[in-house]
Write a protein that holds these residues in place. Structure first.
Motif, PDB file in Angstrom:
ATOM      1  N   LEU B   7      64.058 -27.665 147.737  1.00 27.48           N
ATOM      2  CA  LEU B   7      64.243 -26.108 147.318  1.00 27.48           C
ATOM      3  C   LEU B   7      63.623 -25.020 148.105  1.00 27.48           C
ATOM      4  O   LEU B   7      62.562 -25.285 148.777  1.00 27.48           O
ATOM      5  CB  LEU B   7      63.530 -26.220 145.723  1.00 27.48           C
ATOM      6  CG  LEU B   7      64.216 -26.915 144.593  1.00 27.48           C
ATOM      7  CD1 LEU B   7      63.476 -26.809 143.313  1.00 27.48           C
ATOM      8  CD2 LEU B   7      65.772 -26.635 144.620  1.00 27.48           C
ATOM      9  N   PRO B   8      64.263 -23.867 148.208  1.00 28.62           N
ATOM     10  CA  PRO B   8      63.819 -23.026 149.091  1.00 28.62           C
ATOM     11  C   PRO B   8      62.397 -22.522 148.926  1.00 28.62           C
ATOM     12  O   PRO B   8      62.228 -22.510 147.636  1.00 28.62           O
ATOM     13  CB  PRO B   8      64.593 -21.942 149.058  1.00 28.62           C
ATOM     14  CG  PRO B   8      65.634 -22.050 147.911  1.00 28.62           C
ATOM     15  CD  PRO B   8      65.686 -23.752 147.627  1.00 28.62           C
ATOM     16  N   ARG B   9      61.587 -21.794 149.504  1.00 28.95           N
ATOM     17  CA  ARG B   9      60.237 -21.615 149.213  1.00 28.95           C
ATOM     18  C   ARG B   9      60.222 -20.040 148.814  1.00 28.95           C
ATOM     19  O   ARG B   9      59.172 -19.630 147.973  1.00 28.95           O
ATOM     20  CB  ARG B   9      59.370 -21.605 150.562  1.00 28.95           C
ATOM     21  CG  ARG B   9      59.181 -23.072 150.985  1.00 28.95           C
ATOM     22  CD  ARG B   9      58.219 -23.274 152.055  1.00 28.95           C
ATOM     23  NE  ARG B   9      56.543 -23.015 151.674  1.00 28.95           N
ATOM     24  CZ  ARG B   9      56.165 -24.042 151.024  1.00 28.95           C
ATOM     25  NH1 ARG B   9      56.713 -25.325 150.981  1.00 28.95           N
ATOM     26  NH2 ARG B   9      54.698 -24.020 150.692  1.00 28.95           N
ATOM     27  N   GLU B  10      61.431 -19.527 148.987  1.00 28.44           N
ATOM     28  CA  GLU B  10      61.349 -18.031 148.640  1.00 28.44           C
ATOM     29  C   GLU B  10      61.421 -17.988 147.095  1.00 28.44           C
ATOM     30  O   GLU B  10      62.017 -18.735 146.359  1.00 28.44           O
ATOM     31  CB  GLU B  10      62.862 -17.413 149.166  1.00 28.44           C
ATOM     32  CG  GLU B  10      62.808 -17.002 150.449  1.00 28.44           C
ATOM     33  CD  GLU B  10      63.204 -18.353 151.262  1.00 28.44           C
ATOM     34  OE1 GLU B  10      63.582 -19.305 150.678  1.00 28.44           O
ATOM     35  OE2 GLU B  10      62.985 -18.370 152.771  1.00 28.44           O
ATOM     36  N   GLU B  11      60.555 -16.649 146.607  1.00 25.77           N
ATOM     37  CA  GLU B  11      60.506 -16.470 145.409  1.00 25.77           C
ATOM     38  C   GLU B  11      61.375 -15.290 145.112  1.00 25.77           C
ATOM     39  O   GLU B  11      60.902 -14.412 145.526  1.00 25.77           O
ATOM     40  CB  GLU B  11      59.155 -16.553 144.727  1.00 25.77           C
ATOM     41  CG  GLU B  11      58.375 -17.758 145.094  1.00 25.77           C
ATOM     42  CD  GLU B  11      58.438 -18.663 143.972  1.00 25.77           C
ATOM     43  OE1 GLU B  11      59.434 -18.446 143.237  1.00 25.77           O
ATOM     44  OE2 GLU B  11      58.234 -19.754 144.368  1.00 25.77           O
ATOM     45  N   TYR B  12      62.265 -15.232 144.439  1.00 20.81           N
ATOM     46  CA  TYR B  12      62.821 -14.025 143.888  1.00 20.81           C
ATOM     47  C   TYR B  12      62.570 -13.493 142.320  1.00 20.81           C
ATOM     48  O   TYR B  12      62.716 -12.594 141.865  1.00 20.81           O
ATOM     49  CB  TYR B  12      64.436 -14.133 143.865  1.00 20.81           C
ATOM     50  CG  TYR B  12      65.010 -14.450 145.171  1.00 20.81           C
ATOM     51  CD1 TYR B  12      64.732 -13.720 146.156  1.00 20.81           C
ATOM     52  CD2 TYR B  12      65.320 -15.555 145.624  1.00 20.81           C
ATOM     53  CE1 TYR B  12      64.976 -13.940 147.624  1.00 20.81           C
ATOM     54  CE2 TYR B  12      65.617 -16.096 146.884  1.00 20.81           C
ATOM     55  CZ  TYR B  12      65.365 -14.958 147.833  1.00 20.81           C
ATOM     56  OH  TYR B  12      65.813 -15.223 149.187  1.00 20.81           O
ATOM     57  N   LEU B  13      61.475 -14.515 141.668  1.00 14.51           N
ATOM     58  CA  LEU B  13      61.009 -13.906 140.487  1.00 14.51           C
ATOM     59  C   LEU B  13      59.500 -13.829 140.868  1.00 14.51           C
ATOM     60  O   LEU B  13      58.841 -14.881 141.356  1.00 14.51           O
ATOM     61  CB  LEU B  13      60.892 -14.772 139.407  1.00 14.51           C
ATOM     62  CG  LEU B  13      59.972 -14.483 138.047  1.00 14.51           C
ATOM     63  CD1 LEU B  13      60.675 -13.214 137.283  1.00 14.51           C
ATOM     64  CD2 LEU B  13      60.060 -15.750 137.047  1.00 14.51           C
ATOM     65  N   LEU B  14      59.224 -12.431 140.933  1.00 17.37           N
ATOM     66  CA  LEU B  14      57.782 -12.057 141.686  1.00 17.37           C
ATOM     67  C   LEU B  14      56.428 -12.514 140.905  1.00 17.37           C
ATOM     68  O   LEU B  14      56.700 -12.762 139.452  1.00 17.37           O
ATOM     69  CB  LEU B  14      57.988 -10.785 142.188  1.00 17.37           C
ATOM     70  CG  LEU B  14      59.094 -10.189 143.061  1.00 17.37           C
ATOM     71  CD1 LEU B  14      59.298  -8.904 143.430  1.00 17.37           C
ATOM     72  CD2 LEU B  14      59.189 -11.315 144.402  1.00 17.37           C
ATOM     73  N   LYS B  15      55.589 -12.654 141.475  1.00 17.54           N
ATOM     74  CA  LYS B  15      54.327 -12.632 140.876  1.00 17.54           C
ATOM     75  C   LYS B  15      54.043 -11.251 140.059  1.00 17.54           C
ATOM     76  O   LYS B  15      54.409 -10.380 140.522  1.00 17.54           O
ATOM     77  CB  LYS B  15      53.109 -12.723 141.638  1.00 17.54           C
ATOM     78  CG  LYS B  15      53.241 -14.456 142.259  1.00 17.54           C
ATOM     79  CD  LYS B  15      52.088 -14.008 143.573  1.00 17.54           C
ATOM     80  CE  LYS B  15      52.370 -15.356 144.064  1.00 17.54           C
ATOM     81  NZ  LYS B  15      51.388 -15.507 145.480  1.00 17.54           N
ATOM     82  N   GLY B  16      53.234 -11.536 138.974  1.00 22.89           N
ATOM     83  CA  GLY B  16      52.711 -10.416 138.041  1.00 22.89           C
ATOM     84  C   GLY B  16      53.929  -9.797 136.907  1.00 22.89           C
ATOM     85  O   GLY B  16      53.981  -8.777 136.444  1.00 22.89           O
TER      86      GLY B  16
END
Lengths: 392, 308
Positions: B7-16
């Motif tokens: 799975l990609p490491r990119e996150e599109y649901l961001l922290k916070g």
């Protein structure tokens, strides 16, 4: 070469959507609007119009699909009437709040119960506070011209608001009149490709219309009010420019007819103004100084124009094809509000006429004028609101 | 098959983001973006995700997102799909992402319309079995016996079977999923992306605040829902019904855990009597009898994609 065609206002609205190079139309049928969207469906299917036609399952969805398509970067159009417009009500707020330049033809029809398919303004005037610009047309040519003008206005960065172009059901919607359709190239010169203040773009992601705290909400509302003020400045300019290019001009926000020396001015909207002009011509022959002012744009309201008109006249008589229950006709209230802080206010009286499509002839309007003149000479208004030709 | 490592490491649901601790839907959103990347446009109606994004001028979602009226997810998606086609940008995936209230209740009209029009998009219902955003009121997806603020003694009616309602629209792809099974989840999202037409995925998304369990038990609750058979993982692809692992082996009743194990962990089922629990167990068993029949007799031969 411009083309002269003879057709109904509903079909003409379809021609206008085509001429504006609309890319997405989402619509649901309702009487007396249906022939608008039938015409567009024809245009799309026979390849005359390069657009997507979404046959949605409700007017609510029609408006939402237009909002979302406008957000995704294309020019949109829909049309509705009465109960369809009422069903859209919630979404109308979303369009203006999202600052999306959706343009919609509203074929005016009375609201039930009891059922009525005939005209009055109770559908669109009930949407007064949704943040939509509201145009009211008096003939088929104006329907075409106003739809084109509405896109020009709404897609101006000083405005970015949606607009409804209102035309009375059956009186215009199903009546054939000659209309001049300019050459496509000339329309393209007048109306540049679609522009919106923001867009759903995978390269520049944004989360639009999300939650906003009390810290910010008022600023968003204020910006809509500012946009309405800007529209007030722009509408007369766009109308003039359009007139220069295509030969038709409508007085911007307020059309005045024989008002310059008038003692009494009849203030009304839509097609009733045309009958009022006939009445005025006849009254002038009797030596009576009467004029007509047609409110062409109800939102933003032509407050300053009304105030200026009031300065030079002794009496204003409003004729409303609408009633705000428990109060009076909308036009009466708006005009009173426009004049409250002015000195030397003229006398003001209001008439309710033509609800549910009841005929209002120039003869009826002459009676209204004479009744008003009598009060003017007496220096006193008998009734704030009078219903015309009501059964006892 | 995908593995977690792929799975990609990119996150599109961001922290916070502003979800509650242990929020099932937020895990699902994160997985959704892992599956589909950022070449997507998302439509979100009034629901918990409205809050998860966080208030203006911030957002925790790094893809273009249109918030829209409660009943309008599928109508908005219809508009976007049409606009993208006009703009020749059909490689962008349009996702409708709505809660159970916005799907099985108020939004069903727009969804049914979009499906009938064969609109090319993925509609995902994240089901926390109540109106979570307004504080847990009953929805058409609330299960029998569950406490909600509008069914204080427990709901007396059964859950609406939304995936089968959608399957009856003869759309090319219907699936169920649960974020407790991330591989199954990701594979279904990707499969849906690659099929043209209306795709419907119904996700069970446990909600600690509404279901009344400890926030650290969300994944476990999702697993128990599947293991007890209360939530079956299946696909209906072009009318063909198929149970997915790990549900497929549960056709054998002996392999299903008793529903009681799932129910007793949640405060919302505290008022259930033994009789209620037995009734729920019986319904689950009946459902599985139906799944067994559907597995052996393809739906394409049966009612849903019947030739007319």
């Amino acid at each position: 070469m411009a083309q002269m065609i003879i057709d109904t206002a509903n079909h003409i609205a379809g021609y206008a959507a085509k001429a504006a190079r609309v890319k997405v139309v989402a619509a649901y049928p309702i009487t007396p609007q249906t022939t608008v969207v039938e015409k567009i469906a024809d245009f799309v299917e026979n390849g005359e119009m390069d657009a997507e036609y979404i046959r949605v399952e409700s007017e609510h969805s029609a408006m939402v699909a237009c909002i979302a398509a406008a957000a995704a970067g294309v020019r949109t159009f829909t049309a509705t009437s009465a109960h369809g417009l009422a069903l859209m009500h919630e979404a109308l707020h979303w369009a203006s709040g999202s600052r999306l330049p959706v343009v919609m033809a509203v074929v005016n029809r009375a609201m039930g119960a009891p059922w009525s398919i005939w005209s009055d303004f109770s559908d669109s005037l009930s949407q007064r506070d949704t943040g939509w610009i509201q145009f009211y047309c008096a003939d088929n040519q104006e329907v075409f011209d106003t739809i084109i003008q509405a896109y020009k206005l709404c897609e101006d960065e000083r405005v970015f608001l949606p607009a409804m172009v209102c035309l009375e059901g059956f009186i215009l919607s199903h009546t054939y009149m000659p209309v001049k359709i300019p050459e496509q190239k000339e329309i393209d010169d007048f109306l540049p490709p679609y522009r919106c203040g923001w867009i759903l773009d995978v390269n520049r992601p944004l989360s639009h219309a999300n939650l906003v705290s009390p810290d910010w909400y008022m600023e968003f509302r204020y910006m809509i009010q500012e946009a309405m003020e800007n529209a007030k400045q722009l509408i007369p300019k766009i109308d003039k420019d359009y007139g220069k290019r295509f030969g038709f001009e409508y007085g911007g926000l307020l059309e005045k007819y024989k008002c310059d020396d008038a003692d009494l001015v009849l203030v009304t909207m839509g097609t009733m103004a045309s009958d009022a002009k006939i009445a005025v011509d006849s009254l002038r022959k009797e030596g009576l100084k009467v004029g007509v002012a047609r409110v062409r744009v109800f939102r933003p309201f032509p407050t300053e124009e009304i105030a200026k008109l009031a300065e030079q006249t002794k009496m204003l008589a409003t004729i409303d094809r609408h009633i705000s229950f428990g109060m009076e006709g909308f036009l009466s209230s708006e005009i009173k509000a426009s004049l409250y802080n002015k000195k030397n206010r003229p006398l003001l009286t209001g008439f309710i006429a033509g609800l549910g499509g009841r005929d209002v002839t120039s003869e009826t309007i002459k009676k209204i004028a004479k009744k008003s003149l009598k009060q003017m000479h007496a220096g006193k208004v008998e009734k704030e609101t009078e219903w015309v030709d009501l059964r006892e | 098959m995908v593995t977690i490592k792929e799975l990609p490491r990119e996150e599109y649901l961001l922290k916070g983001h502003a979800a509650c601790a242990g929020c099932g839907p937020s895990i699902a959103i994160r997985l959704l973006f892992k599956a589909l990347g950022n070449k997507v446009i998302m439509v979100v109606p009034a629901c918990c995700t409205t809050v998860i994004q966080g208030p203006y001028p911030y957002t925790s979602v790094a893809v273009p997102l249109q918030n829209i009226l409660f009943e309008s997810t599928a109508a908005a998606a219809s508009g976007i799909v049409a606009a993208l086609r006009q703009r020749k940008m059909e490689d962008i995936t349009v996702i409708g992402w709505a809660g159970d209230g916005g799907t099985v209740d108020i939004g069903i009209q727009a969804l049914s319309g979009a499906a009938e029009r064969e609109t090319n998009f993925i509609y995902i219902c994240y089901d926390n079995e109540a109106y979570g955003n307004t504080g847990m009121q009953r929805s058409g997806a609330t299960p029998y016996g569950a406490w909600t603020t509008t069914t204080p003694s427990g709901k007396r009616e059964r859950k609406k079977d939304m995936p089968f309602i959608m399957a009856a629209h003869r759309i090319p792809y219907v699936a169920t999923a649960c974020p407790s099974y991330p591989i199954d989840f990701v594979e279904k999202m990707r499969k849906a992306r690659d099929i043209k037409g209306t795709k419907y995925i119904h996700i069970l998304a446990p909600c600690p605040t509404g279901w009344r369990y400890d926030a650290n038990k969300t994944v476990e609750l999702g697993r128990l829902a599947v293991q007890t058979g209360l939530w079956a993982l299946y696909e209906i692809e072009y009318g063909k019904f198929k149970l997915n692992s790990p549900s497929d082996r549960l056709v054998d009743k002996a392999k299903r855990k008793p529903v009681k194990e799932y129910l007793q962990l949640q405060g919302r089922f505290r008022n259930l009597t033994e009789e209620d629990i037995n009734r729920i167990q019986q319904w689950v068993d009946e459902d599985w009898e139906r799944y067994r029949k559907l597995t052996s007799n393809s739906l394409s031969d049966a009612t849903l994609h019947g030739k007319i």
